[in-house]
Design a protein around this motif. Structure first.
Motif, PDB file in Angstrom:
ATOM      1  N   LEU A  68      -5.032  -8.030 -53.191  1.00  0.00           N
ATOM      2  CA  LEU A  68      -5.290  -8.926 -54.323  1.00  0.00           C
ATOM      3  C   LEU A  68      -4.615  -8.374 -55.572  1.00  0.00           C
ATOM      4  CD1 LEU A  68      -9.076  -9.843 -53.946  1.00  0.00           C
ATOM      5  CD2 LEU A  68      -7.120 -11.379 -53.699  1.00  0.00           C
ATOM      6  N   VAL A  69      -4.684  -7.052 -55.705  1.00  0.00           N
ATOM      7  CA  VAL A  69      -4.091  -6.357 -56.854  1.00  0.00           C
ATOM      8  C   VAL A  69      -3.374  -5.123 -56.330  1.00  0.00           C
ATOM      9  CG1 VAL A  69      -5.807  -7.160 -58.522  1.00  0.00           C
ATOM     10  CG2 VAL A  69      -6.234  -5.063 -57.241  1.00  0.00           C
ATOM     11  N   GLN A  70      -2.612  -4.469 -57.199  1.00  0.00           N
ATOM     12  CA  GLN A  70      -1.890  -3.275 -56.772  1.00  0.00           C
ATOM     13  C   GLN A  70      -1.799  -2.272 -57.919  1.00  0.00           C
ATOM     14  OE1 GLN A  70       1.811  -5.042 -55.638  1.00  0.00           O
ATOM     15  NE2 GLN A  70       2.416  -5.520 -57.737  1.00  0.00           N
ATOM     16  N   TYR A  71      -1.557  -1.021 -57.545  1.00  0.00           N
ATOM     17  CA  TYR A  71      -1.323   0.011 -58.555  1.00  0.00           C
ATOM     18  C   TYR A  71       0.144  -0.027 -58.966  1.00  0.00           C
ATOM     19  CZ  TYR A  71      -5.788   2.392 -57.740  1.00  0.00           C
ATOM     20  OH  TYR A  71      -7.114   2.709 -57.660  1.00  0.00           O
ATOM     21  N   GLU A  72       0.402   0.062 -60.263  1.00  0.00           N
ATOM     22  CA  GLU A  72       1.771   0.234 -60.723  1.00  0.00           C
ATOM     23  C   GLU A  72       2.040   1.738 -60.826  1.00  0.00           C
ATOM     24  OE1 GLU A  72       2.098  -2.242 -64.281  1.00  0.00           O
ATOM     25  OE2 GLU A  72       3.124  -3.698 -63.001  1.00  0.00           O
ATOM     26  N   GLN A  73       3.287   2.097 -61.144  1.00  0.00           N
ATOM     27  CA  GLN A  73       3.666   3.521 -61.241  1.00  0.00           C
ATOM     28  C   GLN A  73       2.720   4.317 -62.141  1.00  0.00           C
ATOM     29  OE1 GLN A  73       6.146   1.424 -60.567  1.00  0.00           O
ATOM     30  NE2 GLN A  73       7.306   2.505 -59.000  1.00  0.00           N
ATOM     31  N   THR A  74       2.270   3.689 -63.222  1.00  0.00           N
ATOM     32  CA  THR A  74       1.419   4.387 -64.187  1.00  0.00           C
ATOM     33  C   THR A  74      -0.062   4.356 -63.787  1.00  0.00           C
ATOM     34  OG1 THR A  74       1.269   2.336 -65.432  1.00  0.00           O
ATOM     35  CG2 THR A  74       2.960   3.899 -66.120  1.00  0.00           C
ATOM     36  N   LEU A  75      -0.332   3.845 -62.552  1.00  0.00           N
ATOM     37  CA  LEU A  75      -1.689   3.710 -62.023  1.00  0.00           C
ATOM     38  C   LEU A  75      -2.533   2.683 -62.775  1.00  0.00           C
ATOM     39  CD1 LEU A  75      -2.730   7.290 -60.862  1.00  0.00           C
ATOM     40  CD2 LEU A  75      -1.724   5.427 -59.561  1.00  0.00           C
ATOM     41  N   THR A  76      -1.857   1.784 -63.503  1.00  0.00           N
ATOM     42  CA  THR A  76      -2.593   0.641 -64.043  1.00  0.00           C
ATOM     43  C   THR A  76      -2.670  -0.401 -62.921  1.00  0.00           C
ATOM     44  OG1 THR A  76      -0.515  -0.236 -64.910  1.00  0.00           O
ATOM     45  CG2 THR A  76      -1.916   0.938 -66.476  1.00  0.00           C
ATOM     46  N   ILE A  77      -3.677  -1.258 -62.997  1.00  0.00           N
ATOM     47  CA  ILE A  77      -3.864  -2.291 -61.971  1.00  0.00           C
ATOM     48  C   ILE A  77      -3.080  -3.536 -62.373  1.00  0.00           C
ATOM     49  CG2 ILE A  77      -5.547  -3.698 -60.731  1.00  0.00           C
ATOM     50  CD1 ILE A  77      -6.084  -0.816 -60.191  1.00  0.00           C
ATOM     51  N   ALA A  78      -2.254  -4.030 -61.451  1.00  0.00           N
ATOM     52  CA  ALA A  78      -1.417  -5.199 -61.731  1.00  0.00           C
ATOM     53  C   ALA A  78      -1.742  -6.305 -60.728  1.00  0.00           C
ATOM     54  CB  ALA A  78       0.056  -4.808 -61.633  1.00  0.00           C
ATOM     55  N   PRO A  79      -1.445  -7.557 -61.085  1.00  0.00           N
ATOM     56  CA  PRO A  79      -1.659  -8.656 -60.143  1.00  0.00           C
ATOM     57  C   PRO A  79      -0.804  -8.493 -58.882  1.00  0.00           C
ATOM     58  CG  PRO A  79      -1.254  -9.489 -62.357  1.00  0.00           C
ATOM     59  CD  PRO A  79      -0.932  -8.028 -62.379  1.00  0.00           C
ATOM     60  N   ALA A  80      -1.300  -8.974 -57.761  1.00  0.00           N
ATOM     61  CA  ALA A  80      -0.503  -9.056 -56.534  1.00  0.00           C
ATOM     62  C   ALA A  80      -0.757 -10.466 -55.988  1.00  0.00           C
ATOM     63  CB  ALA A  80      -0.866  -7.951 -55.562  1.00  0.00           C
ATOM     64  N   LEU A  81      -1.617 -10.611 -54.974  1.00  0.00           N
ATOM     65  CA  LEU A  81      -1.927 -11.969 -54.495  1.00  0.00           C
ATOM     66  C   LEU A  81      -2.850 -12.698 -55.465  1.00  0.00           C
ATOM     67  CD1 LEU A  81      -2.348 -11.370 -50.667  1.00  0.00           C
ATOM     68  CD2 LEU A  81      -0.442 -12.481 -51.844  1.00  0.00           C
ATOM     69  N   ALA A  82      -3.609 -11.949 -56.244  1.00  0.00           N
ATOM     70  CA  ALA A  82      -4.436 -12.576 -57.291  1.00  0.00           C
ATOM     71  C   ALA A  82      -3.585 -12.681 -58.559  1.00  0.00           C
ATOM     72  CB  ALA A  82      -5.676 -11.744 -57.567  1.00  0.00           C
ATOM     73  N   GLU A  83      -3.535 -13.888 -59.098  1.00  0.00           N
ATOM     74  CA  GLU A  83      -2.749 -14.128 -60.311  1.00  0.00           C
ATOM     75  C   GLU A  83      -3.479 -13.559 -61.525  1.00  0.00           C
ATOM     76  OE1 GLU A  83      -0.093 -17.993 -61.480  1.00  0.00           O
ATOM     77  OE2 GLU A  83      -2.080 -18.305 -60.616  1.00  0.00           O
ATOM     78  N   PHE A  84      -4.803 -13.800 -61.562  1.00  0.00           N
ATOM     79  CA  PHE A  84      -5.634 -13.200 -62.608  1.00  0.00           C
ATOM     80  C   PHE A  84      -7.066 -13.097 -62.114  1.00  0.00           C
ATOM     81  CE2 PHE A  84      -4.704 -17.673 -63.603  1.00  0.00           C
ATOM     82  CZ  PHE A  84      -5.956 -18.239 -63.587  1.00  0.00           C
ATOM     83  N   TRP A  85      -7.872 -12.354 -62.840  1.00  0.00           N
ATOM     84  CA  TRP A  85      -9.265 -12.149 -62.443  1.00  0.00           C
ATOM     85  C   TRP A  85     -10.104 -11.895 -63.683  1.00  0.00           C
ATOM     86  CZ3 TRP A  85      -5.210  -8.896 -61.395  1.00  0.00           C
ATOM     87  CH2 TRP A  85      -5.196  -7.649 -62.061  1.00  0.00           C
TER      88      TRP A  85
END
Length: 214
Positions: free
Chosen positions: A58-75
Motif C-alpha cells: 500500500l505504501v513504501q519506504y523511500e531512501q530517506t525512510l519516509t513513507i511514500a504512496p505505492a498502491l495507496a494514493e493517499f490515506w
C-alpha cells in the motif's frame, strides 16, 4: 567447498534519453537460490531482493525512510491513531491483467495473519482489531480489515504503538492477487504475480531467475 553464485537476470527497460536502447538486460548474482518469492513467506535476503521487484505494498519506504504512496494514493488516520483509511490508485493492474481492488488488500493482510501462511510478519499485525480471534480460529475474518468499496480499505487497530503506516511498508506486506493465490496455494511462491516494476518470467532453481520490465 567453493561458493557458487546464482545468476539473476532481469530485463530492464531503459529510456531513450539515457542514450541507451530500450530493453537492455541487467544481470546480478544472488548468493543463494531464494526459498520462495511469496512476499508473505519471505525469510531470507535473497527472496526479499527479488520479490521487492515483483510486488508493491500500500505504501513504501523511500531512501530517506519516509513513507511514500505505492498502491495507496493517499490515506488518513483518525486522531487517536486507531482507524486508518486507504484510497487505492485506480487502474493499477496485476501482471496477469486484473485491476487491484480493496478486496485484494484485505485478502493479502488477512493472509499474513493466517497461521497456515506461517508468515514471520504476523506478529506485527496482531494489533489489528480481531487479529487474535482470527489467528486462534475463533473468527472467520479479521474484523478490523474492511473493504469499504472497490478502492477504499479501512483498518482498525486495538492499540496504536507506532504509526501503523510504517508496518504496512515492510517487505512482507505486499498486495497479492486473491484469485491466483487461492487457485495456486503454495505454488504461488514459485510463479509470483504482483503489480511491481518487473514481471516474473521463469525460475530455473539453482541457476537463474528471469524478470521482465512491466
Amino acid at each position: 567447498g567453493c561458493a557458487h553464485t546464482v545468476p539473476f537476470a532481469a530485463q530492464e527497460m531503459t529510456s531513450e534519453r539515457d542514450g541507451a536502447a530500450a530493453g537492455g538486460v541487467y544481470r546480478r548474482s544472488l548468493g543463494h537460490d531464494p526459498k520462495t518469492l511469496d512476499p508473505a513467506r519471505i525469510s531470507d535476503i535473497y527472496s526479499f531482493s527479488v520479490s521487492q521487484q515483483i510486488f508493491d505494498g500500500l505504501v513504501q519506504y523511500e531512501q530517506t525512510l519516509t513513507i511514500a504512496p505505492a498502491l495507496a494514493e493517499f490515506w488518513r488516520a483518525s486522531r487517536d491513531g486507531l482507524t486508518w483509511t486507504f484510497s487505492l490508485r485506480k487502474g493499477v493492474k496485476f501482471h496477469h491483467g486484473r485491476e487491484v481492488t480493496a478486496e485484494d488488500v484485505v485478502f493479502s493482510l488477512t493472509r499474513l495473519l493466517d497461521p497456515k501462511t506461517r508468515s514471520g510478519a504476523a506478529d506485527l499485525f496482531l494489533n489489528v482489531t480481531g487479529a487474535r480471534e482470527f489467528r486462534e480460529g475463533r473468527a472467520k475474518a479479521v474484523a478490523g480489515l474492511v473493504a469499504q468499496d472497490r478502492y477504499t480499505v479501512q483498518i482498525t487497530l486495538n492499540e496504536a504503538v507506532a504509526p501503523f503506516v510504517a508496518v504496512l511498508a515492510i517487505g512482507h506486506a505486499k498486495i497479492v492477487p486473491k484469485d491466483l493465490v487461492e487457485q495456486q496455494g503454495d505454488a504461488f511462491g514459485s510463479r509470483p504475480v504482483g503489480t511491481g516494476p518487473f514481471k516474473f518470467v521463469r525460475w530455473e532453481r539453482g541457476k537463474e531467475i528471469v524478470l521482465a520490465a512491466n
